[in-house]
Every structure is written in C-alpha cells, then in structure tokens.
Write an enzyme that holds these catalytic residues in place. Sequence first.
Site, PDB file in Angstrom:
ATOM      1  N   ILE A 589       0.852  -1.186   0.000  1.00 15.20           N
ATOM      2  CA  ILE A 589       0.000   0.000   0.000  1.00 15.20           C
ATOM      3  C   ILE A 589       0.886   1.234   0.000  1.00 15.20           C
ATOM      4  O   ILE A 589       1.911   1.276   0.685  1.00 15.20           O
ATOM      5  CB  ILE A 589      -0.923   0.001   1.228  1.00 15.20           C
ATOM      6  CG1 ILE A 589      -1.801  -1.257   1.219  1.00 15.20           C
ATOM      7  CG2 ILE A 589      -1.794   1.246   1.263  1.00 15.20           C
ATOM      8  CD1 ILE A 589      -2.681  -1.398   2.436  1.00 15.20           C
ATOM      9  N   VAL A 590       0.495   2.241  -0.776  1.00 16.59           N
ATOM     10  CA  VAL A 590       1.276   3.470  -0.899  1.00 16.59           C
ATOM     11  C   VAL A 590       0.617   4.554  -0.052  1.00 16.59           C
ATOM     12  O   VAL A 590      -0.563   4.857  -0.226  1.00 16.59           O
ATOM     13  CB  VAL A 590       1.376   3.919  -2.373  1.00 16.59           C
ATOM     14  CG1 VAL A 590       2.266   5.154  -2.480  1.00 16.59           C
ATOM     15  CG2 VAL A 590       1.927   2.795  -3.239  1.00 16.59           C
ATOM     16  N   ASP A 699       2.946  -4.198 -16.382  1.00 17.37           N
ATOM     17  CA  ASP A 699       1.688  -3.840 -15.705  1.00 17.37           C
ATOM     18  C   ASP A 699       1.320  -2.396 -16.022  1.00 17.37           C
ATOM     19  O   ASP A 699       0.972  -1.621 -15.135  1.00 17.37           O
ATOM     20  CB  ASP A 699       1.815  -4.046 -14.200  1.00 17.37           C
ATOM     21  CG  ASP A 699       0.449  -4.002 -13.496  1.00 17.37           C
ATOM     22  OD1 ASP A 699      -0.571  -4.226 -14.179  1.00 17.37           O
ATOM     23  OD2 ASP A 699       0.411  -3.747 -12.289  1.00 17.37           O
TER      24      ASP A 699
END
Length: 890
Positions: A589-590, A699
């Site tokens: 998670i950022v 991605d």
Amino acid sequence: MSANNSPPSAQKSVLPTAIPAVLPAASPCSSPKTGLSARLSNGSFSAPSLTNSRGSVHTVSFLLQIGLTRESVTIEAQELSLSAVKDLVCSIVYQKFPECGFFGMYDKILLFRHDMNSENILQLITSADEIHEGDLVEVVLSALATVEDFQIRPHTLYVHSYKAPTFCDYCGEMLWGLVRQGLKCEGCGLNYHKRCAFKIPNNCSGVRKRRLSNVSLPGPGLSVPRPLQPEYVALPSEESHVHQEPSKRIPSWSGRPIWMEKMVMCRVKVPHTFAVHSYTRPTICQYCKRLLKGLFRQGMQCKDCKFNCHKRCASKVPRDCLGEVTFNGEPSSLGTDTDIPMDIDNNDINSDSSRGLDDTEEPSPPEDKMFFLDPSDLDVERDEEAVKTISPSTSNNIPLMRVVQSIKHTKRKSSTMVKEGWMVHYTSRDNLRKRHYWRLDSKCLTLFQNESGSKYYKEIPLSEILRISSPRDFTNISQGSNPHCFEIITDTMVYFVGENNGDSSHNPVLAATGVGLDVAQSWEKAIRQALMPVTPQASVCTSPGQGKDHKDLSTSISVSNCQIQENVDISTVYQIFADEVLGSGQFGIVYGGKHRKTGRDVAIKVIDKMRFPTKQESQLRNEVAILQNLHHPGIVNLECMFETPERVFVVMEKLHGDMLEMILSSEKSRLPERITKFMVTQILVALRNLHFKNIVHCDLKPENVLLASAEPFPQVKLCDFGFARIIGEKSFRRSVVGTPAYLAPEVLRSKGYNRSLDMWSVGVIIYVSLSGTFPFNEDEDINDQIQNAAFMYPPNPWREISGEAIDLINNLLQVKMRKRYSVDKSLSHPWLQDYQTWLDLREFETRIGERYITHESDDARWEIHAYTHNLVYPKHFIMAPNPDDMEEDP
C-alpha cells in the site's frame, strides 16, 4: 373473475399468493367460499361493528385473516376500495409468504366479511362500502386458480457484482468478468448469466424473502406495490441513480414469458439423452453443484436440453427433460460452448466457494435504472459460437474504472482524534512549565488553550518531530521543579513533556491536570505510535527507559546511490500519514509522507513481508532493484529503501495524481485527442528508455501513469515496477504478470511474451482514454471482437475520433506479437506525428527547462511544415540537447 378485469391503476402482479394455510386445499377443486374459523388470537370470537365510522374518522381499521395469520390494517377512508384491499393482501402475502405466490393472484382472491348475525357467517364483499371499522375480512382463494398458476413464480433479477467464483444456475457455466458479471434473484438467491435471463423457468422459491408467519409486518398500513406485468421486461437504461436499497430497486430482468412457461408445462417430460461432452469453460454439475474437473470429456450433457452433470450423477438426474425450448423461433436452451481459453485452479473452486460467498448486495451501478420494452421487440442472444450482433450506436463494454488487485484498496479509518487530554511541558527556549489541552491526530499535535475552545497555543506537525526520547537533558529545569517524563525533539526546539512527581501510584485527580508519570507515559506511547502508524503496536518501544527507540526494528537503509547504513529508523527520517492512502499495488500500500528535515512530500510504499513466502522476497525487491538503475524524467524517482524484519519501505517522489483519475474526472469521462496524444507520447518515450535497457514494465495501465501536476497538459511518469521483468530483445518469459484488463492475450493464455506486451497495454490505454470504456467484453473471444469493427468502435463515441487514432489502436491491439507495433513505430505513426502535439510537447519542455521528449533533429522539419502551411512557429523554445542521447541510441 377474469384475469383481464384488474383495475387500470394496478399493474398486473406476479406476487406470491396466499400461504398454504389460507386454504387447506389450495387446488382448483377447492370450494371458493371455504374459510377458516374467525377466532381471534386471544381465543374470543370477533363481532362486527354495527356502525361505519368512516363518517367521523379519516381512516378505517379492520382485520385481515389469511389462513392462520391475522393482520391489523388501516386504510385512509377516501382511498378505501376493493382494489386497494386486494393490493394490500398481495403485499402481505408477498412479504410473509413469498414462496406461495402464483401468477395473477390479484384476480383470483375473494374477500369475505365475517357476519356473526347471519346464518352464512361469511359474506362475499362486492363493494368497499361493505367494510366497516373493526370488521374481520377473510381472504379466500378462488376456484379460478389453477395448478399452473401455482407453478409459475417469476424471478426478481438484479444486476450483481460477485466477489467469488460463481456459476450460472441455468447453464452451469462460470459468470465471467470483473464487475456486473451476472444476475441474482432477490427471492431465491440463484445466479444467472445475462444471456440466460430470457430462458430460465419461472420457479422462484422465495426462500430469501420469507418472513416468519407469526411476526407482524412493520406497520398496519404498510402497502407494497405489486410487481410489474410479466408481459413486460425491464432493461437497463444509461441514465440512473445508484445506492438504492435492494428492496426499493426496480427489477431489471425477468425470466421467460408466461405464455412460454405455460407451453412448456404442457410438454411431456422424458428421460435425458446424455452424451460425453468436453467443456471449454469452467462448468458445474447441475445435479450435485460441483465442478466438472478435467481437460476434456469432463462430464455428460443432454443432447436436447443441454443439462450438464457428472458421469456418476447421470443416473440420479430426474427424468424431466423438456427438450429444446424455442423462443421467437430460436432455440432457448444452452448452445455449444464457445472456445475461450482460460486456466482455472480447480482447488480454488468447489461447491462451497462457487456460491454463497457473494450474498452481500452491492450498490447498483449507474446502468441499473430501468425502462420497459415489450419482449417481442427484443432480440434473444444465441449461444452458438458466432460473433454476436452489437448495437450499432452504443457500446456494451465495461465502463472504465479502477481495477483493484490482490490488496484491497481500502483507506484506514481516519480518526479525527487519536488522543486528547491535559498535559504540561516546557521547552529548550522557555523553562516556564505550561499547561495546555493536547489533541493528537494523524498529522499533528495541537496544544489548545482549553478543552472546548478553538484557540490554540502551538501546533506541532508530526512530520517535524525528529524523535521521541527518554528524559536526558535536565539543564533547563527550574530550580525546585519536578523533572519531565519524556522529550519531543524537533529541528528547532526540544519540548520537555510531563511532570514526574515521584508518586508511582495512579492519582486520577493529578492525571486530569496532566501531572504524573503514568499519564505522561500514555502520551509518549500514543505519539510514538502516531509517528510510525504502519508499524505494529507490539513492535513499538513504549518504555521511557528504552533509548534505542525504533532502532531495534530497522536493520538497514538502501539509498538510490547504493549507500547502505545500518540501524536507521524510517520514522526518524520520514513521517508516514496512515490516513493518506495514495493507492495499492500487488505487493503493498502506498501512503503519503513527508521528509522531516526538509518538509518534502514523498510517497512511501509499505510492503508487508509476512504476506509472502521467503522464496518470494527476492521478487519483492525486484521493483527497488529496477528503479535504482533508472534515471529518466518519465519514470518515478526512487529516493531510498528501508527494511525491517517485517516490512520493506520504498520511498519515492510524490506526484499529483494518476491518469485514470484524470480520465474519470473529465467532462465526458474521456479525454480529448489532443491531451491523449500529449500523454501517450510521454508514455512511449519512457517505455523506449525501459526497453532500451531490456526492462519490460508488464503492468502498464492508467493507474500506473502518474501526473506531476494538475495542469491540462501535465508531465507523466511511469510507476509501480513490481511486475517488471528483464527481457532481452529476442527473449520470452512465461510467468503470469500484470492486471488482466490490460494484458495481452499471450499472457492470459500462459504463452511466452516479450517487450511487445507493453505495447498492447499502450493500445488499451489509448482506447480507454478516448472512449472511457474497456475495449473488450468478458464474454467473447478477443479475436472475434477485434475483427468486429461495430463492436470495437461503435459510433458513440468513435464517430468523434479520428481514423488515425483507430488505426494506431488496431496496430497495437494485434493478437500476433510480430504484427504489433514497437515503441519507435508507434512514435512515428501519423496520429502522433502532429504539429499541434509537437508544439504542446515543446512548450512543456520549455516550461520545465529540460528537453527529453522531442529531438532537435525534428526542428527543421516542423519549421518547414509551419512555413508551408502558414502556421506560427514559436522562437522561444529551449534548444538543449536531448539527455537520452547520452545514454542510449535506440
């Protein structure tokens, strides 16, 4: 009475009908005037009211007897009518006994008034004037109700998004897609494909709606509208509202028409004709509800009705084959399977996980507002392996949205207050001990004048706190004063917090004033946790006597210049804002953060190593290893990395937002061609740098294209290299990577892929930017969709988009990798070789003072172009050399 004599104001109903207790023999042969005893629940008999109170009262209250259930109802006097009472009866049955409903119940119930003074106690009600205050009205089933009526119970279907693998209860195949994969019945909970909606039998059990018969309804005057006429089918409209309660939503689909249902019921049921069948899609046995496992010849299929089952279950299947049902002259049963290769782990899909895990109703998407069409105007989809006809004017594709992967994109619950209370302190500049009301939240510590006012003495941002330490410096303490309990150290000042009065016992009176060791220790613990909110509380040092603080957690720091420092605590260098979630990737998670000394905003990806096996730890560091070797204006800059036994912290530059947010927030939820060209060119230039170094992103999607500012023509940078691979120019890889919605077919089919994988993703990005939808439908083969121009490019909105843009998309979305455009070929395409685009890029390069997108060798060509077409050629552009020339020559 006839089924066609219902009042015009009331729509024809398919509500559940009277419960079995309404009539002991609910058959067509039962007497139409047979009622149950009029005994009340307290054991006494009811007596009819001798006077009608409607003249003096605005409402009429009476009792409805439905079988063994009695309900007290109240109706406005001016609205009392026979039709209203029947509507109310249907509503009660619909809520309390939904499984007993039948077709046309409204027209097949009779109302009788109990008259104890009459020889025949039950008096047929023919007019609403016969109903008086306090009367007992018996509901009786008419002899007009047939066996077929009881067997026809239409489903109430709504578009539903499933969170677990789910199979269609009609054809047995899996419901494919990311969202809105199928239809769920509100009554029985069964699940269906949208294509199966007009074929399913009207046999809803209503088990999910059933209310205990001994529980009264919420209110005496509750009235539930009867469902829509079965002759009409509700379809999704493009304009709608969201977040409706399931009970208030209008049903969006219906089963097969009633006339077809009656025709099917007249057919003779015969044994199934089973034959061994090979399935190309995951399918379940429709008898035992378990997956048909294997690569081929997985089960048996009936040649007539297409019923699927295991070989071991074939002998147990009831002999109820109805043959092939036709609708408008076309087969209504399931056709042959279409060939869509897809690998499914059989261990992940079983009878328990395939259904029942998705009962939580989600808000309806905007497309769920309904309008009504006659089914004769609808074209029924064929299931044969063929290209389906698509609406010539609108797109049926999934709207563009943020695609969430393995880590849920959830935001930590933002507490406005972590801790509050009175506390005392003095500083390194002023040794006078002051008392304030402290409030600690996720971003700052505020010292208020009192506990109710808004005026505050000082605000200390958590990002400015360098560290918390035990009491060490007693030089500033006033003579005769008690020592402090802990120290808050910032770059400009030291705060000496608390007052240790030497009393180890808890004194609530002193604690309320901010004095005492225990209250100070609780504040120290809270501030330490706020400084490092993503670290487990059990790992945080809380004792004032510990001098190492967090250093026992952090083992090393890896900086982008390859320097390594031991025992550096990330909380001493950066402040992480746990309530500022910027996004989530495959591995972490950022969060938003800030450098404590400089105040510079950063983005910090927190990777939980405990989520992955030890053998995958090298993959976790893959993103850092790649970013350390990348230095390009079009790629997000890595500042440093911290690692603890539990987590990895990757610190990167913080940007304004991402490309997906820009697309969705646009006026039409899509971008103009001019802005799309500007951003796609930057993406391709960054990809050229990656591919030159044999790095494939793997991605690429709008979420991973970050924007440096909120300007209409912003700088873009690629991020999230967790899936990136080192792939040579002629090399191939086979590991599954990326986000399915943006992945090339070769990856989804587990075939070898190379750097052209990124080019497919660029094609999808261009498509979603210009149209606001994903290019492919989950139910069809990609090859068929690409060849169907009407499907790929419907007039709305593609009539407004240039043919050159469509041509570039077609050359990027090539199933065969060797035919797919490369980076250089894409940059040379006429759609991007546009004078206005070149001017926008040159203006941007001049604004940031760095030329890295365009090349000076093109200046003369565009100057001649401007002169030839009498266009203005600006002279203020910077002429600095392209920095790419110094490290690559693609």
